[in-house]
Design a protein around this motif. Structure first.
Motif, PDB file in Angstrom:
ATOM      1  N   LYS A  27       6.988  14.457 -38.587  1.00  0.00           N
ATOM      2  CA  LYS A  27       6.454  15.418 -37.626  1.00  0.00           C
ATOM      3  C   LYS A  27       6.945  16.836 -37.888  1.00  0.00           C
ATOM      4  O   LYS A  27       6.172  17.792 -37.888  1.00  0.00           O
ATOM      5  CB  LYS A  27       6.838  14.982 -36.216  1.00  0.00           C
ATOM      6  CG  LYS A  27       6.353  15.903 -35.124  1.00  0.00           C
ATOM      7  CD  LYS A  27       6.806  15.389 -33.772  1.00  0.00           C
ATOM      8  CE  LYS A  27       6.419  16.359 -32.679  1.00  0.00           C
ATOM      9  NZ  LYS A  27       6.950  15.941 -31.372  1.00  0.00           N
ATOM     10  N   HIS A  28       8.254  16.989 -38.134  1.00  0.00           N
ATOM     11  CA  HIS A  28       8.853  18.318 -38.257  1.00  0.00           C
ATOM     12  C   HIS A  28       9.070  18.768 -39.699  1.00  0.00           C
ATOM     13  O   HIS A  28       9.441  19.916 -39.930  1.00  0.00           O
ATOM     14  CB  HIS A  28      10.197  18.362 -37.529  1.00  0.00           C
ATOM     15  CG  HIS A  28      10.083  18.142 -36.045  1.00  0.00           C
ATOM     16  ND1 HIS A  28       9.483  19.045 -35.211  1.00  0.00           N
ATOM     17  CD2 HIS A  28      10.503  17.126 -35.263  1.00  0.00           C
ATOM     18  CE1 HIS A  28       9.537  18.599 -33.971  1.00  0.00           C
ATOM     19  NE2 HIS A  28      10.140  17.423 -33.981  1.00  0.00           N
ATOM     20  N   ASN A  29       8.898  17.865 -40.679  1.00  0.00           N
ATOM     21  CA  ASN A  29       9.142  18.173 -42.094  1.00  0.00           C
ATOM     22  C   ASN A  29      10.583  18.622 -42.315  1.00  0.00           C
ATOM     23  O   ASN A  29      10.857  19.569 -43.049  1.00  0.00           O
ATOM     24  CB  ASN A  29       8.151  19.231 -42.605  1.00  0.00           C
ATOM     25  CG  ASN A  29       8.144  19.332 -44.112  1.00  0.00           C
ATOM     26  OD1 ASN A  29       8.549  18.394 -44.803  1.00  0.00           O
ATOM     27  ND2 ASN A  29       7.720  20.462 -44.632  1.00  0.00           N
ATOM     28  N   VAL A  30      11.522  17.951 -41.648  1.00  0.00           N
ATOM     29  CA  VAL A  30      12.948  18.253 -41.736  1.00  0.00           C
ATOM     30  C   VAL A  30      13.682  16.931 -41.901  1.00  0.00           C
ATOM     31  O   VAL A  30      13.343  15.948 -41.245  1.00  0.00           O
ATOM     32  CB  VAL A  30      13.428  18.969 -40.444  1.00  0.00           C
ATOM     33  CG1 VAL A  30      14.922  19.173 -40.457  1.00  0.00           C
ATOM     34  CG2 VAL A  30      12.726  20.302 -40.297  1.00  0.00           C
ATOM     35  N   ARG A  31      14.686  16.910 -42.779  1.00  0.00           N
ATOM     36  CA  ARG A  31      15.425  15.674 -43.037  1.00  0.00           C
ATOM     37  C   ARG A  31      16.572  15.453 -42.057  1.00  0.00           C
ATOM     38  O   ARG A  31      16.775  14.352 -41.558  1.00  0.00           O
ATOM     39  CB  ARG A  31      15.950  15.693 -44.464  1.00  0.00           C
ATOM     40  CG  ARG A  31      16.576  14.386 -44.882  1.00  0.00           C
ATOM     41  CD  ARG A  31      16.885  14.394 -46.369  1.00  0.00           C
ATOM     42  NE  ARG A  31      17.409  13.110 -46.783  1.00  0.00           N
ATOM     43  CZ  ARG A  31      16.656  12.059 -47.081  1.00  0.00           C
ATOM     44  NH1 ARG A  31      15.340  12.158 -46.991  1.00  0.00           N
ATOM     45  NH2 ARG A  31      17.195  10.920 -47.434  1.00  0.00           N
ATOM     46  N   MET A  42      27.790  19.743 -37.800  1.00  0.00           N
ATOM     47  CA  MET A  42      27.736  18.296 -37.841  1.00  0.00           C
ATOM     48  C   MET A  42      26.286  17.860 -37.719  1.00  0.00           C
ATOM     49  O   MET A  42      25.716  17.854 -36.644  1.00  0.00           O
ATOM     50  CB  MET A  42      28.544  17.701 -36.690  1.00  0.00           C
ATOM     51  CG  MET A  42      30.026  17.899 -36.848  1.00  0.00           C
ATOM     52  SD  MET A  42      31.052  16.844 -35.857  1.00  0.00           S
ATOM     53  CE  MET A  42      30.315  16.896 -34.278  1.00  0.00           C
ATOM     54  N   SER A  43      25.713  17.503 -38.822  1.00  0.00           N
ATOM     55  CA  SER A  43      24.305  17.151 -38.853  1.00  0.00           C
ATOM     56  C   SER A  43      24.109  15.647 -38.912  1.00  0.00           C
ATOM     57  O   SER A  43      24.965  14.917 -39.408  1.00  0.00           O
ATOM     58  CB  SER A  43      23.619  17.786 -40.050  1.00  0.00           C
ATOM     59  OG  SER A  43      23.592  19.177 -39.897  1.00  0.00           O
ATOM     60  N   ALA A  44      22.972  15.214 -38.415  1.00  0.00           N
ATOM     61  CA  ALA A  44      22.591  13.811 -38.462  1.00  0.00           C
ATOM     62  C   ALA A  44      21.150  13.720 -38.937  1.00  0.00           C
ATOM     63  O   ALA A  44      20.340  14.600 -38.658  1.00  0.00           O
ATOM     64  CB  ALA A  44      22.725  13.185 -37.076  1.00  0.00           C
ATOM     65  N   PRO A  45      20.824  12.663 -39.674  1.00  0.00           N
ATOM     66  CA  PRO A  45      19.452  12.509 -40.161  1.00  0.00           C
ATOM     67  C   PRO A  45      18.478  12.200 -39.028  1.00  0.00           C
ATOM     68  O   PRO A  45      18.854  11.634 -38.004  1.00  0.00           O
ATOM     69  CB  PRO A  45      19.551  11.334 -41.138  1.00  0.00           C
ATOM     70  CG  PRO A  45      20.780  10.614 -40.754  1.00  0.00           C
ATOM     71  CD  PRO A  45      21.707  11.615 -40.154  1.00  0.00           C
ATOM     72  N   LEU A  46      17.227  12.578 -39.237  1.00  0.00           N
ATOM     73  CA  LEU A  46      16.180  12.295 -38.262  1.00  0.00           C
ATOM     74  C   LEU A  46      15.494  10.965 -38.592  1.00  0.00           C
ATOM     75  O   LEU A  46      15.518  10.514 -39.740  1.00  0.00           O
ATOM     76  CB  LEU A  46      15.127  13.410 -38.272  1.00  0.00           C
ATOM     77  CG  LEU A  46      15.576  14.803 -37.869  1.00  0.00           C
ATOM     78  CD1 LEU A  46      14.428  15.781 -38.010  1.00  0.00           C
ATOM     79  CD2 LEU A  46      16.088  14.819 -36.451  1.00  0.00           C
ATOM     80  N   SER A  47      14.871  10.363 -37.603  1.00  0.00           N
ATOM     81  CA  SER A  47      14.112   9.132 -37.823  1.00  0.00           C
ATOM     82  C   SER A  47      12.872   9.448 -38.656  1.00  0.00           C
ATOM     83  O   SER A  47      12.487  10.601 -38.810  1.00  0.00           O
ATOM     84  CB  SER A  47      13.707   8.512 -36.488  1.00  0.00           C
ATOM     85  OG  SER A  47      12.795   9.360 -35.830  1.00  0.00           O
ATOM     86  N   LYS A  48      12.239   8.413 -39.176  1.00  0.00           N
ATOM     87  CA  LYS A  48      11.064   8.601 -40.026  1.00  0.00           C
ATOM     88  C   LYS A  48       9.959   9.364 -39.291  1.00  0.00           C
ATOM     89  O   LYS A  48       9.332  10.260 -39.852  1.00  0.00           O
ATOM     90  CB  LYS A  48      10.512   7.251 -40.467  1.00  0.00           C
ATOM     91  CG  LYS A  48      11.435   6.489 -41.395  1.00  0.00           C
ATOM     92  CD  LYS A  48      11.062   6.728 -42.818  1.00  0.00           C
ATOM     93  CE  LYS A  48      11.784   5.773 -43.744  1.00  0.00           C
ATOM     94  NZ  LYS A  48      12.829   6.396 -44.505  1.00  0.00           N
ATOM     95  N   GLU A  49       9.714   9.029 -38.015  1.00  0.00           N
ATOM     96  CA  GLU A  49       8.651   9.682 -37.259  1.00  0.00           C
ATOM     97  C   GLU A  49       8.945  11.170 -37.080  1.00  0.00           C
ATOM     98  O   GLU A  49       8.078  12.017 -37.282  1.00  0.00           O
ATOM     99  CB  GLU A  49       8.486   9.034 -35.876  1.00  0.00           C
ATOM    100  CG  GLU A  49       8.090   7.573 -35.913  1.00  0.00           C
ATOM    101  CD  GLU A  49       9.268   6.644 -36.106  1.00  0.00           C
ATOM    102  OE1 GLU A  49      10.362   6.898 -35.558  1.00  0.00           O
ATOM    103  OE2 GLU A  49       9.103   5.641 -36.826  1.00  0.00           O
ATOM    104  N   LEU A  50      10.194  11.504 -36.695  1.00  0.00           N
ATOM    105  CA  LEU A  50      10.557  12.905 -36.513  1.00  0.00           C
ATOM    106  C   LEU A  50      10.560  13.650 -37.837  1.00  0.00           C
ATOM    107  O   LEU A  50      10.205  14.828 -37.898  1.00  0.00           O
ATOM    108  CB  LEU A  50      11.931  13.018 -35.849  1.00  0.00           C
ATOM    109  CG  LEU A  50      12.012  12.631 -34.376  1.00  0.00           C
ATOM    110  CD1 LEU A  50      13.448  12.689 -33.897  1.00  0.00           C
ATOM    111  CD2 LEU A  50      11.141  13.528 -33.538  1.00  0.00           C
ATOM    112  N   ARG A  51      10.948  12.960 -38.909  1.00  0.00           N
ATOM    113  CA  ARG A  51      10.975  13.580 -40.233  1.00  0.00           C
ATOM    114  C   ARG A  51       9.559  13.972 -40.669  1.00  0.00           C
ATOM    115  O   ARG A  51       9.335  15.058 -41.192  1.00  0.00           O
ATOM    116  CB  ARG A  51      11.577  12.601 -41.240  1.00  0.00           C
ATOM    117  CG  ARG A  51      12.035  13.245 -42.507  1.00  0.00           C
ATOM    118  CD  ARG A  51      12.633  12.248 -43.452  1.00  0.00           C
ATOM    119  NE  ARG A  51      13.842  11.644 -42.911  1.00  0.00           N
ATOM    120  CZ  ARG A  51      14.531  10.700 -43.528  1.00  0.00           C
ATOM    121  NH1 ARG A  51      14.134  10.228 -44.692  1.00  0.00           N
ATOM    122  NH2 ARG A  51      15.622  10.204 -42.987  1.00  0.00           N
TER     123      ARG A  51
END
Length: 105
Positions: free
Chosen positions: A12-16, A1-10
């Protein structure tokens, strides 16, 4: 069960998106509770919902019950990072950078 990351975390980590888990902080982006934020209290895998702190409704007898929110309708704003989660983020971002380099060639 995945959830999208916020723009800042996206950025920072290069992960969607990443599998959601207890103690992540999320913001609801769809539905009647849109805009509310809180910590994930439980991940109910059988029903495919998550329960979030302070997101509940009252039953007719006055008892408060947590509302189930689908993980695709929330956005992770703060990750609980440990060694395993760090490995997952590293693997995903590594694959994304390699794919981007390959597409440039």
């Amino acid at each position: 069960m995945s959830a999208p990351l916020s723009k800042e975390l996206r950025d920072k980590h290069n992960v969607r998106s990443i599998p959601i888990r207890k103690d992540d902080e999320v913001s609801i982006v769809r539905g009647n509770n849109k805009g509310r934020t809180g910590k994930v209290t439980s991940v109910y895998r059988l029903k495919y919902v998550i329960h979030i702190e302070r997101v509940s409704r009252e039953k007719s007898n006055g008892q408060s019950v947590p509302l189930g929110i689908h993980p695709s309708k929330v956005q992770i704003i703060k990750l609980k990072v440990d060694k395993d989660r760090e490995n997952i983020l590293g693997r995903i971002s590594k694959g994304r950078t390699e794919r981007a380099e390959r597409s440039k060639e």
